[in-house]
Design a protein around this motif. Structure first.
Motif, short mmCIF file in Angstrom:
data_model
loop_
_atom_site.label_atom_id
_atom_site.label_comp_id
_atom_site.label_asym_id
_atom_site.label_seq_id
_atom_site.Cartn_x
_atom_site.Cartn_y
_atom_site.Cartn_z
N ILE A 176 0.83 -1.21 0.00
CA ILE A 176 0.00 0.00 0.00
C ILE A 176 0.86 1.25 0.00
CG2 ILE A 176 -1.64 1.35 1.39
CD1 ILE A 176 -2.85 -1.33 2.30
N ALA A 177 2.01 1.19 0.70
CA ALA A 177 2.88 2.37 0.80
C ALA A 177 3.44 2.82 -0.53
CB ALA A 177 4.04 2.07 1.76
N HIS A 178 3.40 1.96 -1.55
CA HIS A 178 3.90 2.36 -2.87
C HIS A 178 2.91 3.25 -3.62
CE1 HIS A 178 6.82 -0.79 -1.99
NE2 HIS A 178 7.55 -0.33 -2.98
N LEU A 179 1.67 3.32 -3.11
CA LEU A 179 0.66 4.28 -3.59
C LEU A 179 0.27 4.12 -5.06
CD1 LEU A 179 1.90 7.56 -1.84
CD2 LEU A 179 0.16 5.94 -1.07
N ASN A 180 0.44 2.93 -5.59
CA ASN A 180 -0.09 2.66 -6.93
C ASN A 180 -0.34 1.17 -7.07
OD1 ASN A 180 2.28 1.36 -8.64
ND2 ASN A 180 3.20 3.02 -7.43
N ALA A 185 1.06 -5.35 -5.94
CA ALA A 185 1.10 -6.81 -5.95
C ALA A 185 2.54 -7.33 -5.85
CB ALA A 185 0.43 -7.35 -7.21
N SER A 186 3.46 -6.74 -6.63
CA SER A 186 4.84 -7.21 -6.59
C SER A 186 5.49 -6.88 -5.25
CB SER A 186 5.64 -6.60 -7.75
OG SER A 186 5.59 -5.19 -7.71
N ALA A 187 5.19 -5.69 -4.70
CA ALA A 187 5.74 -5.33 -3.39
C ALA A 187 5.21 -6.27 -2.31
CB ALA A 187 5.39 -3.88 -3.06
N PHE A 188 3.95 -6.66 -2.43
CA PHE A 188 3.36 -7.60 -1.47
C PHE A 188 4.10 -8.94 -1.52
CE2 PHE A 188 0.07 -10.89 -0.56
CZ PHE A 188 -0.16 -10.56 0.77
N ALA A 189 4.39 -9.41 -2.73
CA ALA A 189 5.09 -10.69 -2.88
C ALA A 189 6.50 -10.61 -2.31
CB ALA A 189 5.14 -11.09 -4.36
#
Length: 270
Positions: A176-180, A185-189
């Motif tokens: 969520i912190a990436h704001l887009n 999805a990739s940051a979550f993984a």
């Protein structure tokens, strides 16, 4: 002695992300207004403002929690050198397969939610080659983001929630912190893998290595693609996934039960 050990919880972590964004906006406005970096392009300026904003937030967080950097980076009883000697090679072997997997997820997201021209321009500027963007993406961002999302947020979550919930929730906050939606999805993984490494090793260094290597690999692949040197063969993909699976199985084996041997100040609930 660390204070406020269960700060933040999930709601407070989301508030921290909001505070970080506000700090970066204020710092950015101050820098632009003062014309201190008037000759710096927008992409480089964004990196500088992000570093400064994270610095301001961490001064407050470290004072509030009264935690030292030694405890933040490596609370495990084992030495950082011995930990990294075991995990460095398998983490590096994970990265190409992880990048392909994350890239596949991103392709699906882009197909579902096509980028606007402005969004395409924004990402192109973020990925533009140059000393400052590469330094930020491969050094500053992994260091600062792991300090916040694993060193502070996941560290606190592990004291409050089950291991699985703590890792998943911290990964979601990271996305969520990436704001887009394109990086969520990739940051979550990536957050799940980094979170598992932190929970097993009780050290930020494996997480920082994973994050830095992933960003470096993405940056190098983008630069090669711009230059027309695209590596996208079936054999390369197969080798990347085989290496990632082998590395993952090795880490699962050698880090089994590692959390129980780590610093007892971080309590894990099964």
């Amino acid at each position: 002695m660390e204070q406020h050990e269960t700060f933040p919880n999930v709601f407070e972590a989301l508030l921290l992300v909001g505070v970080l964004i506000i700090i970066q906006m204020v710092v950015g406005a101050a820098v632009i207004e003062s014309d201190l970096l008037g000759d710096v392009n927008f992409g480089d300026l964004a990196g500088v403002v992000t570093v400064m904003g994270n610095g301001v937030l961490f001064v407050g967080l470290m004072a509030y929690k009264q935690i030292g950097y030694r405890t933040l980076f490596h609370p495990a009883r084992t030495s950082a050198i011995s930990t990294m000697s075991v995990v460095t090679v398998p983490i590096l072997l994970l990265v190409p397969g992880l990048m392909i997997f994350a890239g596949t997820i991103n392709s699906i997201v882009i197909w579902l939610f096509p980028m606007s021209p402005d969004e395409q321009a924004m990402f192109a500027e973020m990925m533009a080659p140059g000393f400052i963007p590469v330094l930020f993406a491969c050094v500053a961002a992994p260091l600062l983001e792991e300090m916040l999302f694993r060193g502070v947020i996941l560290r606190s979550f592990l004291r409050q929630y089950s291991r699985t919930k703590a890792i998943l929730c911290s990964s979601l906050v990271f996305g969520i912190a990436h704001l887009n939606v394109y990086q969520l999805a990739s940051a979550f993984a990536i957050g799940i893998v980094a979170g598992w490494l932190y929970e097993r090793c009780r050290s930020l260094w494996p997480c920082i290595l994973l994050h830095a290597a992933y960003n470096a690999f993405v940056t190098a692949s983008y630069i090669r693609a711009v230059e027309g040197e695209i590596i996208n063969s079936t054999s390369y993909t197969a080798i990347a996934f085989v290496a990632a699976i082998a590395a993952g199985l090795f880490l699962l084996r050698v880090l089994h039960g590692a959390a129980q041997r780590a610093d007892a100040t971080i309590t894990k609930r099964d």
